[in-house]
Design a protein around this motif. Structure first.
Motif, short mmCIF file in Angstrom:
data_model
loop_
_atom_site.label_atom_id
_atom_site.label_comp_id
_atom_site.label_asym_id
_atom_site.label_seq_id
_atom_site.Cartn_x
_atom_site.Cartn_y
_atom_site.Cartn_z
N LEU A 169 -68.09 -22.91 33.33
CA LEU A 169 -67.85 -23.90 32.29
C LEU A 169 -68.96 -23.99 31.25
O LEU A 169 -68.83 -24.73 30.28
N SER A 170 -70.01 -23.21 31.42
CA SER A 170 -70.99 -23.11 30.34
C SER A 170 -70.62 -22.01 29.35
O SER A 170 -71.26 -21.86 28.32
N ASP A 171 -69.56 -21.23 29.66
CA ASP A 171 -69.12 -20.19 28.75
C ASP A 171 -68.65 -20.78 27.43
O ASP A 171 -68.10 -21.89 27.39
N VAL A 172 -68.86 -20.01 26.37
CA VAL A 172 -68.30 -20.37 25.07
C VAL A 172 -67.67 -19.13 24.46
O VAL A 172 -68.05 -17.99 24.78
N ALA A 173 -66.70 -19.34 23.61
CA ALA A 173 -66.16 -18.30 22.75
C ALA A 173 -66.40 -18.78 21.32
O ALA A 173 -66.87 -19.90 21.11
N VAL A 174 -66.12 -17.93 20.35
CA VAL A 174 -66.29 -18.36 18.95
C VAL A 174 -65.02 -18.07 18.16
O VAL A 174 -64.34 -17.08 18.40
N ALA A 175 -64.73 -18.97 17.26
CA ALA A 175 -63.67 -18.77 16.27
C ALA A 175 -64.34 -18.60 14.92
O ALA A 175 -65.40 -19.19 14.67
N VAL A 176 -63.76 -17.78 14.06
CA VAL A 176 -64.26 -17.62 12.69
C VAL A 176 -63.42 -18.52 11.79
O VAL A 176 -62.19 -18.44 11.78
N VAL A 177 -64.09 -19.39 11.05
CA VAL A 177 -63.40 -20.38 10.23
C VAL A 177 -64.05 -20.44 8.85
O VAL A 177 -65.12 -19.87 8.62
N SER A 178 -63.39 -21.12 7.95
CA SER A 178 -63.94 -21.38 6.63
C SER A 178 -64.47 -22.81 6.58
O SER A 178 -63.75 -23.75 6.92
N ALA A 179 -65.71 -22.95 6.19
CA ALA A 179 -66.31 -24.28 6.02
C ALA A 179 -66.59 -24.47 4.54
O ALA A 179 -67.59 -23.96 4.02
N GLU A 180 -65.68 -25.17 3.87
CA GLU A 180 -65.77 -25.39 2.43
C GLU A 180 -65.92 -24.06 1.69
O GLU A 180 -66.72 -23.91 0.77
N GLY A 181 -65.14 -23.08 2.13
CA GLY A 181 -65.10 -21.79 1.47
C GLY A 181 -66.12 -20.78 1.95
O GLY A 181 -66.07 -19.62 1.55
N ALA A 182 -67.03 -21.18 2.82
CA ALA A 182 -68.06 -20.26 3.34
C ALA A 182 -67.68 -19.82 4.75
O ALA A 182 -67.11 -20.59 5.52
N PRO A 183 -67.99 -18.56 5.13
CA PRO A 183 -67.68 -18.11 6.48
C PRO A 183 -68.55 -18.84 7.51
O PRO A 183 -69.75 -18.99 7.33
N ALA A 184 -67.90 -19.28 8.56
CA ALA A 184 -68.59 -20.06 9.58
C ALA A 184 -68.00 -19.71 10.94
O ALA A 184 -66.94 -19.09 11.04
N VAL A 185 -68.71 -20.07 11.99
CA VAL A 185 -68.17 -19.92 13.34
C VAL A 185 -68.05 -21.30 13.97
O VAL A 185 -68.86 -22.20 13.72
N ARG A 186 -66.98 -21.43 14.76
CA ARG A 186 -66.80 -22.66 15.52
C ARG A 186 -66.94 -22.32 17.00
O ARG A 186 -66.30 -21.40 17.50
N ILE A 187 -67.79 -23.04 17.68
CA ILE A 187 -68.01 -22.83 19.11
C ILE A 187 -66.83 -23.40 19.87
O ILE A 187 -66.48 -24.57 19.72
N GLU A 188 -66.18 -22.55 20.68
CA GLU A 188 -65.07 -22.97 21.52
C GLU A 188 -65.59 -23.14 22.94
O GLU A 188 -65.85 -22.15 23.64
N ALA A 189 -65.78 -24.37 23.36
CA ALA A 189 -66.41 -24.65 24.65
C ALA A 189 -65.40 -24.56 25.79
O ALA A 189 -64.27 -25.01 25.67
N SER A 190 -65.82 -23.96 26.91
CA SER A 190 -65.01 -23.96 28.12
C SER A 190 -65.11 -25.30 28.84
O SER A 190 -64.21 -25.68 29.58
N HIS A 191 -66.21 -26.00 28.66
CA HIS A 191 -66.45 -27.28 29.33
C HIS A 191 -65.51 -28.34 28.81
O HIS A 191 -65.45 -28.60 27.60
N PRO A 192 -64.74 -28.99 29.67
CA PRO A 192 -63.74 -29.96 29.18
C PRO A 192 -64.36 -31.23 28.59
O PRO A 192 -63.67 -31.96 27.88
N TYR A 193 -65.63 -31.49 28.88
CA TYR A 193 -66.25 -32.71 28.36
C TYR A 193 -67.34 -32.40 27.33
O TYR A 193 -68.23 -33.22 27.09
N ALA A 194 -67.26 -31.24 26.70
CA ALA A 194 -68.22 -30.90 25.64
C ALA A 194 -68.05 -31.87 24.48
O ALA A 194 -66.92 -32.20 24.08
N VAL A 195 -69.15 -32.33 23.95
CA VAL A 195 -69.13 -33.28 22.83
C VAL A 195 -69.63 -32.65 21.53
O VAL A 195 -69.61 -33.28 20.48
#
Length: 420
Positions: free
Chosen positions: A338-364
């Motif tokens: 549950l400490s594993d993470v994956a990443v998604a590639v997203v646009s943040a106001e037009g700039a390339p960004a990554v979003r951390i996809e947490a495996s932990h169900p209670y990640a804040v």
């Protein structure tokens, strides 16, 4: 033919109409119509180099105009490189030119380096969907109000709740047969005493209420399909500070430890050739014979899954069916890290960004190089706490990513990228 001068930019509605007419002319081989639009098409800064200039070269050749290739040469000088999109027409028009091979080389040399390339990223290990044992959402706040106050760390919180659970009543073989942790606690307050099953319910649902992922575990002796006393119910929890699953016995107020004193998970206990050592944190019901209780680890299932490499026996001692949502051959499939993470590639106001996809169900939120990702209050603030724009400065870059839970930052995973 003289090159038309650059025209002023067109208004959006007029530009859209001109583009439509030009595209129709290209499709319909109406070459003079396309050529008549050249002055206007030069004002289309978005498409002039990569679409209209090579198209007009083809059109000029089709009608026999001198200097037909000049538009293509102009486009290549400006950076055009997608000659393949216009084949075989380009080669049919200009392939006989003595320098055509050099023209194509110049075009290919125009391909720019990728402005940004992600070269290494974390991936979560494959596992079946995680099923936790939780009270109903509308009842969880009531349960939380009855529990000991969480400590700063997950392990300290878990052992405190383990000790508290084991002290609630003296073990008896009675069963409540329905309900959740709140129902058990209410009946215990009236003097009821229950079995290991009810300890596991209170412990697992209590742990989830304080945001420690937990589920129930059913242990069974080797010949559990016949006889009496063939099963035992406990719980297990993912402990953030330890980065592992740990088995917790609510009835005995104990966890099992290896020779170095480290708390053990179910799979580690099952893999041992001799009993592990029980460590008691509760005031009563201590395990007197570890070897006797260790025999219960011959077979196991958890909330949502069971595994049986040599074949699953779906009947328990008195003939009752042992249901499971997912039957597995390997216990590893039931144990996501549950400490594993994956990443998604997203646009943040037009700039390339990554979003951390947490495996932990209670990640804040997420952490970037050890620091929680800040997000201003407002709409989508929760999502922004997992999102970070990539540094576009030239060179190689590296960041350590992690999920953040109410108990702190989890183990990091590496992300690498390069920018031109």
């Amino acid at each position: 033919m003289a090159r038309p001068s650059q025209s002023a930019p067109l208004a959006a509605p007029k530009l859209a109409r001109v583009r439509t007419v030009a595209q129709d002319a290209m499709r319909g081989a109406r070459w003079w119509t396309l050529l008549d639009l050249e002055r206007t098409l030069r004002a289309d800064a978005e498409f002039w180099r990569d679409l209209w200039a090579p198209s007009l070269s083809i059109a000029a050749h089709k009608v026999g105009l001198k200097g037909a290739r000049s538009r293509l040469d102009e486009a290549i000088e400006a950076g055009f490189h997608q000659t393949d999109l216009f084949e075989p027409e380009l080669s049919a028009a200009f392939g006989a030119d003595p320098d055509w091979g050099l023209v194509l080389e110049r075009a290919r040399a125009n391909v720019p380096a990728a402005p940004l390339r992600i070269t290494a990223w974390p991936e979560a290990a494959a596992a079946v969907p995680l099923r936790l044992d939780r009270a109903e959402p509308h009842r969880e706040p009531q349960l939380l109000a009855r529990l000991p106050r969480p400590a700063a760390g997950a392990w300290e919180t878990a052992t405190s709740l383990l000790a508290w659970t084991s002290a609630l009543w003296r073990h008896a073989n009675a069963r409540i047969n329905a309900g959740d942790a709140l129902d058990v606690l209410e009946q215990v307050a009236l003097g009821a005493r229950y079995s290991c099953v009810e300890y596991s319910i209170v412990l697992a649902q209590g742990l989830n209420a304080v945001r420690i992922p937990a589920r129930r575990v059913w242990l069974r002796r080797g010949d559990y399909h016949d006889g009496v006393g063939q099963g035992h119910a406990v719980a297990e929890a993912w402990i953030d500070d330890l980065d592992r699953w740990v088995l917790l016995d609510g009835q005995h107020g104990a966890y099992w430890a290896g020779e170095d004193g480290s708390p053990l998970g179910l799979r580690e206990i099952q893999a041992r050739e001799r009993p592990a050592r029980p460590v008691h944190v509760g005031p009563r019901n201590a395990i007197q014979d570890p070897g006797l209780w260790w025999a219960y680890f011959a077979h196991a299932s958890v909330t949502g899954a069971a595994w049986a490499p040599e074949g699953f026996v779906p009947l328990f001692q008195d003939g009752q069916v042992l249901p499971t949502e997912r039957l597995l051959r390997s216990a590893a499939d039931a144990y996501p890290r549950l400490s594993d993470v994956a990443v998604a590639v997203v646009s943040a106001e037009g700039a390339p960004a990554v979003r951390i996809e947490a495996s932990h169900p209670y990640a804040v939120g997420g952490a970037w190089d050890g620091e929680p990702i800040a997000a201003p209050p407002g709409p989508h603030a929760a999502e922004r706490r997992f999102t970070r724009v990539l540094d576009r400065s030239p060179g190689g870059h590296r960041a350590e990513l992690a999920a953040v839970t109410p108990y702190g930052t989890l183990t990091t995973r590496t992300l690498e990228w390069t920018a031109a």
